[in-house]
Design a protein around this motif. Structure first.
Motif, PDB file in Angstrom:
ATOM      1  N   ALA A   1       0.858  -1.188   0.000  1.00 56.27           N
ATOM      2  CA  ALA A   1       0.000   0.000   0.000  1.00 56.27           C
ATOM      3  C   ALA A   1       0.893   1.236   0.000  1.00 56.27           C
ATOM      4  CB  ALA A   1      -0.910   0.014   1.236  1.00 56.27           C
ATOM      5  N   GLY A   2       0.477   2.263  -0.732  1.00 60.60           N
ATOM      6  CA  GLY A   2       1.277   3.481  -0.845  1.00 60.60           C
ATOM      7  C   GLY A   2       1.355   4.243   0.468  1.00 60.60           C
ATOM      8  N   ILE A   3       2.510   4.851   0.718  1.00 61.01           N
ATOM      9  CA  ILE A   3       2.722   5.652   1.926  1.00 61.01           C
ATOM     10  C   ILE A   3       2.718   7.126   1.527  1.00 61.01           C
ATOM     11  CG2 ILE A   3       4.257   6.164   3.858  1.00 61.01           C
ATOM     12  CD1 ILE A   3       5.466   3.375   3.512  1.00 61.01           C
ATOM     13  N   ASP A   4       1.894   7.907   2.171  1.00 61.03           N
ATOM     14  CA  ASP A   4       1.816   9.338   1.916  1.00 61.03           C
ATOM     15  C   ASP A   4       2.677  10.068   2.948  1.00 61.03           C
ATOM     16  OD1 ASP A   4       1.228  11.968   1.409  1.00 61.03           O
ATOM     17  OD2 ASP A   4      -0.910  11.810   1.885  1.00 61.03           O
ATOM     18  N   TYR A   5       3.875  10.486   2.523  1.00 58.61           N
ATOM     19  CA  TYR A   5       4.796  11.151   3.444  1.00 58.61           C
ATOM     20  C   TYR A   5       4.449  12.622   3.639  1.00 58.61           C
ATOM     21  CZ  TYR A   5       7.877   7.096   3.531  1.00 58.61           C
ATOM     22  OH  TYR A   5       8.402   5.832   3.734  1.00 58.61           O
TER      23      TYR A   5
ATOM     24  N   ILE B   1      -5.549   1.638   4.194  1.00 60.98           N
ATOM     25  CA  ILE B   1      -5.617   0.229   3.841  1.00 60.98           C
ATOM     26  C   ILE B   1      -6.841  -0.407   4.496  1.00 60.98           C
ATOM     27  CG2 ILE B   1      -4.139  -0.433   5.798  1.00 60.98           C
ATOM     28  CD1 ILE B   1      -2.938  -2.607   3.955  1.00 60.98           C
ATOM     29  N   ARG B   2      -7.439  -1.392   3.810  1.00 65.26           N
ATOM     30  CA  ARG B   2      -8.570  -2.100   4.400  1.00 65.26           C
ATOM     31  C   ARG B   2      -8.086  -2.869   5.639  1.00 65.26           C
ATOM     32  NH1 ARG B   2      -9.784  -3.062  -1.179  1.00 65.26           N
ATOM     33  NH2 ARG B   2     -11.804  -2.188  -1.790  1.00 65.26           N
ATOM     34  N   VAL B   3      -8.834  -2.788   6.705  1.00 64.54           N
ATOM     35  CA  VAL B   3      -8.416  -3.379   7.964  1.00 64.54           C
ATOM     36  C   VAL B   3      -8.211  -4.889   7.832  1.00 64.54           C
ATOM     37  CG1 VAL B   3     -10.795  -3.666   8.786  1.00 64.54           C
ATOM     38  CG2 VAL B   3      -8.913  -3.478  10.442  1.00 64.54           C
ATOM     39  N   GLN B   4      -8.997  -5.552   6.984  1.00 64.98           N
ATOM     40  CA  GLN B   4      -8.895  -7.010   6.856  1.00 64.98           C
ATOM     41  C   GLN B   4      -7.574  -7.460   6.242  1.00 64.98           C
ATOM     42  OE1 GLN B   4     -12.528  -6.939   4.610  1.00 64.98           O
ATOM     43  NE2 GLN B   4     -13.520  -8.330   6.079  1.00 64.98           N
ATOM     44  N   GLU B   5      -6.924  -6.557   5.503  1.00 65.74           N
ATOM     45  CA  GLU B   5      -5.646  -6.915   4.880  1.00 65.74           C
ATOM     46  C   GLU B   5      -4.508  -6.950   5.882  1.00 65.74           C
ATOM     47  OE1 GLU B   5      -4.710  -4.925   1.161  1.00 65.74           O
ATOM     48  OE2 GLU B   5      -6.816  -4.343   0.934  1.00 65.74           O
TER      49      GLU B   5
ATOM     50  N   LEU C   1      -7.364   2.797   8.811  1.00 67.03           N
ATOM     51  CA  LEU C   1      -7.966   1.487   8.537  1.00 67.03           C
ATOM     52  C   LEU C   1      -9.355   1.679   7.949  1.00 67.03           C
ATOM     53  CD1 LEU C   1      -6.830  -0.248  11.845  1.00 67.03           C
ATOM     54  CD2 LEU C   1      -5.686  -0.245   9.607  1.00 67.03           C
ATOM     55  N   LEU C   2      -9.617   0.962   6.861  1.00 62.55           N
ATOM     56  CA  LEU C   2     -10.830   1.176   6.083  1.00 62.55           C
ATOM     57  C   LEU C   2     -11.744  -0.031   6.130  1.00 62.55           C
ATOM     58  CD1 LEU C   2      -9.132   2.670   2.882  1.00 62.55           C
ATOM     59  CD2 LEU C   2      -9.889   3.901   4.937  1.00 62.55           C
TER      60      LEU C   2
END
Length: 358
Positions: free
Chosen positions: A263-267, A277-281, A302-303
């Motif tokens: 998943a991409g990181i927004d610095y 990111i979806r919480v289940q992942e 968490l989504l």
């Protein structure tokens, strides 16, 4: 008032004063090399005497621009207000603009032949709406443009100088910062905040160092718009000292590796580096992810399965052990076909729904 009408009135005037004025004018004409029998348009004579008062119609009827660059106005009911070109003999102060009190018409088709010595040629480097730089040639009398046209593209040296000037005038906002360059700049800014050995990529610092990283990028470019996002990112990366190059991806990776991918990181996010990111992942993850060599915990947004925020945390294990129970209860009601284990720290990560009937 039309100067031509005044001159007609003078010719018809039989008073001694008028006769004396005509004789004086005749003597001046002879002194200038002319004489009786020669007819010259009054507008042309005025233009020759006062070239800065040549005027061109613009905007609404009666609105004029003088060669001097000043604006002027003529009563819209005056028949001269319908002329495209005038030579102004007398101006008076108006409330907002000068008012034309006396003028004569000029034949626009004769300006080049009659007033050619007043015409100046100016070549300008201009940016077209497409972003392309071209050379436009204007023929003008002072502030009045007779015509203007594109005569070609600038040579490489002129183009580079123009692009540099554009940066000097408009700053880094004149560049097209895409996802790649913007992302790298945010990563470098994050690392500089941890360790001053990393390059400062603030606007002020990048402009100060423009000769080192940006000027080479401008060489050969046709416009700032044609400089690619990747080329900007490459130039920024060149500011990183050689001994730190290999540490960039280690200390500030562009993506977070997850059990199911990345998943991409927004610095550049407020509050520090952030991941949505979806919480289940993240089921089964028991250590909170960090960047900066373990010094900075990521902010995890968490989504839900519909990618709506359900929790923001910098302590994933604490979330599993604490408020997960309330989130689980809510999610089970909203998304019954998705798995919501009691102990997510020991569950298998997933991005799938449960089979029907289970």
């Amino acid at each position: 008032m039309d100067l031509a009408d005044r001159l007609v009135g003078l010719e018809r005037d039989r008073s001694p004063r008028a006769r004396d004025a005509l004789k004086l004018a005749d003597r001046w004409a002879k002194a200038a090399g002319g004489g009786k029998g020669e007819t010259v348009e009054p507008g042309l004579l005025l233009a020759e005497a006062f070239p800065e008062r040549i005027a061109k119609a613009r905007g609404k009827t009666g609105e004029l621009l003088l060669a001097s660059g000043r604006g002027a106005v003529l009563d819209a009911t005056d028949h001269l207000a319908r002329e495209s070109w005038l030579a102004v003999a007398e101006l008076g102060g108006g409330e907002a603009r000068d008012r034309v009190r006396l003028a004569a018409a000029l034949d626009g088709t004769r300006i080049e032949a009659d007033l050619g010595r007043l015409i100046e040629i100016e070549d300008r480097l201009v940016k077209e709406p497409s972003g392309r730089m071209v050379i436009r040639r204007a023929r003008r009398i002072g502030a009045l443009v007779l015509d203007e046209k594109v005569i070609g593209a600038p040579d490489a040296k002129t183009m580079t100088a123009a692009l540099r000037a554009e940066i000097e005038a408009e700053g880094l906002g004149a560049l097209r910062w895409g996802e790649q360059a913007t992302g790298l700049r945010a990563r470098l800014a994050f690392l500089h905040g941890l360790d001053a050995g990393w390059p400062d990529v603030s606007d002020a610092a990048l402009l100060e160092a423009r000769a080192d990283w940006l000027w080479p990028v401008l060489e050969g470019a046709k416009s700032l718009e044609t400089i690619s996002d990747g080329r900007l990112a490459e130039a920024l990366r060149g500011l990183v000292p050689w001994d730190l190059q290999r540490k960039l991806d280690e200390l500030a990776p562009s993506r977070l590796d997850t059990p199911l991918g990345s998943a991409g990181i927004d610095y550049g996010a407020e509050g520090g580096p952030r991941v949505e990111i979806r919480v289940q992942e993240l089921f089964g993850v028991v250590t909170h992810p960090t960047v900066g060599g373990g010094r900075v915990p990521l902010t995890l947004s968490l989504l839900s399965p519909a990618r709506r925020p359900v929790q923001v945390t910098k302590d994933l294990p604490g979330f599993w052990a604490g408020s997960w129970a309330a989130v689980r209860s809510d999610m089970r009601g909203r998304y019954p076909r998705h798995p919501w284990p009691e102990n997510p720290a020991e569950a298998q990560p997933t991005n799938r729904v449960k089979p029907r009937g289970t």
